[in-house]
Design a protein around this motif. Sequence first.
Motif, PDB file in Angstrom:
ATOM      1  N   SER A 124      11.868   8.517  12.923  1.00 54.21           N
ATOM      2  CA  SER A 124      12.572   8.402  11.647  1.00 54.21           C
ATOM      3  C   SER A 124      11.677   7.779  10.581  1.00 54.21           C
ATOM      4  O   SER A 124      11.656   8.229   9.426  1.00 54.21           O
ATOM      5  CB  SER A 124      13.835   7.566  11.828  1.00 54.21           C
ATOM      6  N   GLU A 125      10.933   6.756  10.954  1.00 58.04           N
ATOM      7  CA  GLU A 125      10.006   6.128  10.006  1.00 58.04           C
ATOM      8  C   GLU A 125       8.986   7.149   9.492  1.00 58.04           C
ATOM      9  O   GLU A 125       8.686   7.187   8.294  1.00 58.04           O
ATOM     10  CB  GLU A 125       9.271   4.977  10.685  1.00 58.04           C
ATOM     11  N   LEU A 126       8.458   7.940  10.405  1.00 61.48           N
ATOM     12  CA  LEU A 126       7.441   8.921  10.024  1.00 61.48           C
ATOM     13  C   LEU A 126       8.008   9.936   9.041  1.00 61.48           C
ATOM     14  O   LEU A 126       7.350  10.284   8.048  1.00 61.48           O
ATOM     15  CB  LEU A 126       6.903   9.632  11.266  1.00 61.48           C
ATOM     16  N   ARG A 127       9.197  10.416   9.298  1.00 68.34           N
ATOM     17  CA  ARG A 127       9.829  11.369   8.395  1.00 68.34           C
ATOM     18  C   ARG A 127      10.034  10.751   7.016  1.00 68.34           C
ATOM     19  O   ARG A 127       9.824  11.406   5.995  1.00 68.34           O
ATOM     20  CB  ARG A 127      11.155  11.844   8.992  1.00 68.34           C
ATOM     21  N   ALA A 177       3.757  -1.167  12.366  1.00 66.57           N
ATOM     22  CA  ALA A 177       2.315  -0.925  12.418  1.00 66.57           C
ATOM     23  C   ALA A 177       2.019   0.460  12.982  1.00 66.57           C
ATOM     24  O   ALA A 177       1.094   1.146  12.529  1.00 66.57           O
ATOM     25  CB  ALA A 177       1.641  -2.008  13.257  1.00 66.57           C
ATOM     26  N   ASP A 178       2.800   0.894  13.977  1.00 69.06           N
ATOM     27  CA  ASP A 178       2.583   2.216  14.571  1.00 69.06           C
ATOM     28  C   ASP A 178       2.833   3.316  13.539  1.00 69.06           C
ATOM     29  O   ASP A 178       2.047   4.274  13.437  1.00 69.06           O
ATOM     30  CB  ASP A 178       3.520   2.420  15.764  1.00 69.06           C
ATOM     31  N   ALA A 179       3.927   3.202  12.787  1.00 71.79           N
ATOM     32  CA  ALA A 179       4.232   4.221  11.778  1.00 71.79           C
ATOM     33  C   ALA A 179       3.153   4.261  10.708  1.00 71.79           C
ATOM     34  O   ALA A 179       2.726   5.338  10.273  1.00 71.79           O
ATOM     35  CB  ALA A 179       5.592   3.939  11.146  1.00 71.79           C
ATOM     36  N   ARG A 180       2.698   3.094  10.304  1.00 74.66           N
ATOM     37  CA  ARG A 180       1.658   3.040   9.276  1.00 74.66           C
ATOM     38  C   ARG A 180       0.380   3.730   9.765  1.00 74.66           C
ATOM     39  O   ARG A 180      -0.211   4.541   9.053  1.00 74.66           O
ATOM     40  CB  ARG A 180       1.372   1.589   8.893  1.00 74.66           C
ATOM     41  N   SER A 213      -4.366   5.334   0.694  1.00 70.84           N
ATOM     42  CA  SER A 213      -4.612   4.012   0.104  1.00 70.84           C
ATOM     43  C   SER A 213      -3.314   3.226  -0.036  1.00 70.84           C
ATOM     44  O   SER A 213      -3.264   2.018   0.240  1.00 70.84           O
ATOM     45  CB  SER A 213      -5.283   4.166  -1.268  1.00 70.84           C
ATOM     46  N   TYR A 214      -2.276   3.899  -0.473  1.00 69.74           N
ATOM     47  CA  TYR A 214      -0.975   3.262  -0.659  1.00 69.74           C
ATOM     48  C   TYR A 214      -0.445   2.692   0.655  1.00 69.74           C
ATOM     49  O   TYR A 214       0.192   1.626   0.690  1.00 69.74           O
ATOM     50  CB  TYR A 214       0.004   4.290  -1.221  1.00 69.74           C
ATOM     51  N   LEU A 215      -0.737   3.390   1.750  1.00 65.99           N
ATOM     52  CA  LEU A 215      -0.302   2.936   3.069  1.00 65.99           C
ATOM     53  C   LEU A 215      -1.210   1.851   3.648  1.00 65.99           C
ATOM     54  O   LEU A 215      -0.948   1.332   4.727  1.00 65.99           O
ATOM     55  CB  LEU A 215      -0.249   4.116   4.039  1.00 65.99           C
ATOM     56  N   GLY A 216      -2.273   1.520   2.923  1.00 59.31           N
ATOM     57  CA  GLY A 216      -3.166   0.462   3.369  1.00 59.31           C
ATOM     58  C   GLY A 216      -4.391   0.933   4.113  1.00 59.31           C
ATOM     59  O   GLY A 216      -5.130   0.125   4.692  1.00 59.31           O
ATOM     60  N   GLY A 217      -4.642   2.246   4.113  1.00 59.58           N
ATOM     61  CA  GLY A 217      -5.809   2.779   4.796  1.00 59.58           C
ATOM     62  C   GLY A 217      -6.997   2.968   3.859  1.00 59.58           C
ATOM     63  O   GLY A 217      -6.849   2.965   2.642  1.00 59.58           O
ATOM     64  N   GLU A 218      -8.165   3.140   4.437  1.00 59.19           N
ATOM     65  CA  GLU A 218      -9.362   3.429   3.656  1.00 59.19           C
ATOM     66  C   GLU A 218      -9.357   4.911   3.283  1.00 59.19           C
ATOM     67  O   GLU A 218      -9.207   5.763   4.171  1.00 59.19           O
ATOM     68  CB  GLU A 218     -10.623   3.107   4.451  1.00 59.19           C
ATOM     69  N   ALA A 269       5.544  12.292   7.145  1.00 57.58           N
ATOM     70  CA  ALA A 269       4.712  12.690   8.283  1.00 57.58           C
ATOM     71  C   ALA A 269       5.609  13.300   9.353  1.00 57.58           C
ATOM     72  O   ALA A 269       6.341  12.581  10.035  1.00 57.58           O
ATOM     73  CB  ALA A 269       3.942  11.500   8.839  1.00 57.58           C
ATOM     74  N   MET A 270       5.561  14.598   9.510  1.00 60.64           N
ATOM     75  CA  MET A 270       6.449  15.286  10.440  1.00 60.64           C
ATOM     76  C   MET A 270       5.907  15.239  11.865  1.00 60.64           C
ATOM     77  O   MET A 270       4.704  15.381  12.083  1.00 60.64           O
ATOM     78  CB  MET A 270       6.619  16.742  10.002  1.00 60.64           C
TER      79      MET A 270
END
Length: 245
Positions: A199-202, A8-11, A71-76, A206-207
Amino acid sequence: LKLEGISADARAICIESWRARALHEHQSSCVFSRLLPQLIEAEASIEYKTVVLRAAMDEIRHAALCMQVVSYLGGEPVIEASLATEVLPEHTSRTPRERALRNVIFASCMSETISASLLAEEREVTTEPRIRRVVEQLSADEILHAKLGWALLEEWLPQLSDDEKEGLGRYLPLAFGVIEAKMLNAMPVGTPLPDALRSELRNLGAMDGSDAREILYAVLEGVIAPRMDELGLPGTRAWSERKTS
């Protein structure tokens, strides 16, 4: 990496990162569109006017691609920020060629060269297939946008008067200082992230701010300033004397 497996944090962090990128791309589109009248006034060739107009259109498309990732990540796909942008500096006391070159240096040689370098790194580390395709599209376009400025600068510099060249030299410390401050503001550094989250962010394009800042200074000091020197402008000196006002 499966999208449903991310934390959830990475998203949440990635959604905000891609929203911010969409806003930046929209602002860049306005910059390039406002460069066109200056290039026309400076009697730039049709090739440069065509590329700068294409760059403006590219950046609008980039903003849309970034919001698709949100949108793909589930955001508005909504940005709660003003889309109004500042007008380009007019540098009214200088000649049309120098006025245009000052803004080309900032918007293309500096800003787009930095963006292209950041995207090159993101292209190497992004593993989520759909997001990677977006990063690849952005990267290819930003390389062209950077080449625009360097090509115009290389072509026009030998044609400039001594006064115009001196004017560009006086402008560079301000350009370096402002681009540094602007980029640092877009690369916040907080509490160091856990390795797993980083690592998830990369993987999702997302750097981390600290990584982005490392690339920023490598490009400013190792690419942009030396290239200015090679073209006959005081790049290294201007970088060491940079100022924000």
